[in-house]
Design a protein around this motif. Structure first.
Motif, short mmCIF file in Angstrom:
data_model
loop_
_atom_site.label_atom_id
_atom_site.label_comp_id
_atom_site.label_asym_id
_atom_site.label_seq_id
_atom_site.Cartn_x
_atom_site.Cartn_y
_atom_site.Cartn_z
N ILE A 9 7.49 -1.22 -13.59
CA ILE A 9 7.06 -1.22 -14.77
C ILE A 9 5.94 -0.29 -15.38
O ILE A 9 4.98 -0.17 -14.18
N ASP A 10 5.80 -0.13 -16.55
CA ASP A 10 4.61 0.80 -17.22
C ASP A 10 3.37 0.03 -16.70
O ASP A 10 3.25 -1.19 -16.95
N GLY A 11 2.31 0.89 -16.36
CA GLY A 11 1.06 -0.06 -16.40
C GLY A 11 0.09 0.89 -14.98
O GLY A 11 0.70 1.37 -14.14
N GLN A 12 -1.06 0.73 -15.18
CA GLN A 12 -1.90 1.14 -13.97
C GLN A 12 -2.15 0.02 -13.18
O GLN A 12 -2.09 -1.14 -13.39
N PRO A 13 -2.30 0.28 -11.86
CA PRO A 13 -2.63 -0.97 -10.82
C PRO A 13 -3.91 -1.49 -11.50
O PRO A 13 -4.85 -1.15 -11.74
N PHE A 14 -3.78 -2.89 -11.37
CA PHE A 14 -4.87 -3.66 -11.75
C PHE A 14 -5.72 -4.36 -10.77
O PHE A 14 -6.42 -5.38 -10.99
N VAL A 47 3.15 -7.17 -9.28
CA VAL A 47 2.47 -7.10 -8.14
C VAL A 47 1.59 -5.41 -8.43
O VAL A 47 2.51 -4.59 -8.73
N ALA A 48 0.28 -5.25 -7.93
CA ALA A 48 -0.05 -4.08 -8.11
C ALA A 48 0.27 -2.90 -6.76
O ALA A 48 0.44 -3.68 -5.66
N GLY A 49 0.42 -1.86 -7.10
CA GLY A 49 0.88 -0.96 -6.01
C GLY A 49 -0.24 -0.20 -6.11
O GLY A 49 -1.14 0.08 -6.90
N PRO A 50 -0.26 0.94 -5.27
CA PRO A 50 -1.33 2.07 -5.32
C PRO A 50 -1.07 3.20 -6.28
O PRO A 50 -1.85 3.80 -6.80
N ASP A 51 0.23 3.27 -6.82
CA ASP A 51 0.42 4.31 -7.90
C ASP A 51 1.23 3.60 -9.14
O ASP A 51 1.73 4.23 -9.73
N GLY A 52 1.28 2.33 -9.20
CA GLY A 52 2.06 1.65 -10.40
C GLY A 52 1.87 0.40 -10.23
O GLY A 52 1.27 -0.57 -9.35
N VAL A 53 2.79 -0.51 -10.98
CA VAL A 53 3.00 -1.81 -11.02
C VAL A 53 4.53 -2.34 -10.75
O VAL A 53 5.60 -1.63 -11.17
N ILE A 54 4.85 -3.24 -10.02
CA ILE A 54 6.08 -3.96 -9.78
C ILE A 54 6.40 -5.22 -10.48
O ILE A 54 5.23 -6.07 -10.22
N GLU A 55 7.37 -5.16 -10.94
CA GLU A 55 7.65 -6.65 -11.37
C GLU A 55 8.81 -7.27 -10.70
O GLU A 55 9.70 -6.69 -10.19
N LEU A 56 8.09 -8.86 -10.25
CA LEU A 56 9.25 -9.24 -9.35
C LEU A 56 10.14 -10.08 -10.21
O LEU A 56 9.75 -10.78 -11.29
N GLY A 64 0.93 -1.23 0.22
CA GLY A 64 0.05 -0.18 0.07
C GLY A 64 1.03 1.23 0.04
O GLY A 64 0.31 2.41 -0.32
N GLU A 65 2.26 1.09 0.17
CA GLU A 65 3.06 2.33 0.23
C GLU A 65 3.38 2.62 -1.26
O GLU A 65 2.98 1.67 -1.96
N PRO A 66 3.77 3.79 -1.67
CA PRO A 66 4.21 4.07 -3.06
C PRO A 66 5.17 3.12 -3.27
O PRO A 66 6.11 2.42 -2.63
N VAL A 67 5.19 2.81 -4.63
CA VAL A 67 5.91 1.97 -5.36
C VAL A 67 7.31 2.31 -5.23
O VAL A 67 8.09 1.22 -4.82
N ASP A 68 7.94 3.56 -5.26
CA ASP A 68 9.13 4.03 -5.02
C ASP A 68 9.69 3.36 -3.81
O ASP A 68 10.87 3.04 -3.63
#
Length: 291
Positions: A230-235, A250-259, A198-202
């Motif tokens: 990675i580019d994209g909106q939370p899904f 993985v969805a974040g509150p402000d973006g997407v993370i690639e594991l 739930g924290e910012p992706v950064d």
């Protein structure tokens, strides 16, 4: 004389010896036992000192009789008493842009705070925690995705050369005082490494860069060793997992993370793609076991 303990303190010791420095004594922690039945093991600095043929002591009491006129301290982990410093002046190799991040974990705290630069400093030892004036300093940029282990390796390499050059030139010149607002670099805890998607992706990715960042799936801990945005909106809600090509997301509150690389409980680290193929958690959420 040289005081140090962990792996990070070995390259500066070797650099001093290679440069012709005369080390009257190496002071490091006593051999530590891992578990009740484990054999006592020497510190990395003690092992290196043995290879270099240098005498070793485990207490500060051995310093006055060593014949040393000054000392170098790198990651020793203990405050040196003022009366001993008055008898044997010492310098400390510290990995931060002082007075920012005085204390135990300056590299990790700089990354967690989002700092874009840090430094290596050769500072005069005082009884206070990293409060001494600075003899020499080298500013070092922090890469935007650089993990702590890589940054620390660079700082150790740069610092080894800086320490050798500073001692070779002598410490007769007056060091400059630290200027700025001090920040305390507290030891990194499990709470600092805990991933809250739930924290910012950064911020999440900065925790990953610190090392051993952890979350959980199906009640079991999962370490995330490497990830990237990675580019994209939370899904979905933060922490929701989805298949990706080639790696899970993985969805974040402000973006997407690639594991990229993970480590399930009681398993070796593995590519995130291999982990995904084994558990198939599409649509499930990552959250710490106690969450």
């Amino acid at each position: 004389m040289y005081l140090g303990t962990p792996d990070d303190a070995v390259p500066p010791l070797r650099a001093l010896v290679d440069a012709g420095g005369r080390i009257a004594l190496v002071v490091t922690r006593a051999d530590a036992r891992r578990g009740r039945r484990g054999a006592a093991t020497p510190s990395p600095v003690k092992r290196a000192a043995g290879e270099l043929g240098l005498p070793v002591a485990h207490t500060l009491d051995a310093i006055p009789s060593s014949g040393a006129r000054h000392g170098a301290v790198v990651a020793f982990g203990r405050i040196i008493p003022a009366d001993l410093l008055a008898e044997v002046p010492m310098v400390n190799l510290h990995f931060s842009k002082l007075p920012r991040w005085r204390g135990a974990a300056p590299v990790e705290r700089a990354i967690l705070a989002g700092d874009t630069e840090t430094a290596v400093a050769v500072m005069e030892m005082e009884a206070g925690l990293d409060t001494g004036p600075i003899h020499a300093e080298s500013i070092v940029s922090i890469g935007p995705t650089e993990p702590a282990v890589d940054l620390r390796s660079r700082l150790v390499r740069i610092g080894s050369g800086l320490l050798v050059d500073t001692l070779r030139q002598g410490l007769s010149s007056r060091p400059r005082p630290q200027v700025g607002t001090p920040c305390y670099a507290a030891k990194i805890t499990a709470a600092d490494r805990r991933l809250d998607f739930g924290e910012p992706v950064d911020l999440t990715l900065r925790r990953v860069r610190v090392g051993r960042a952890w979350t959980g799936l199906r009640g079991h801990r999962l370490i995330v060793w490497d990830a990237r945005p990675i580019d994209g909106q939370p899904f979905g809600p933060p922490g929701t997992l989805a298949a990706g090509s080639p790696n899970p997301r993985v969805a974040g509150p402000d973006g997407v993370i690639e594991l990229l690389r993970v480590q399930p409980a009681d398993r070796p680290s593995m590519s995130a793609a291999d982990w995904w193929n084994g558990v198939r958690p599409d649509g499930e959420r990552l959250e710490p076991p106690d969450g």
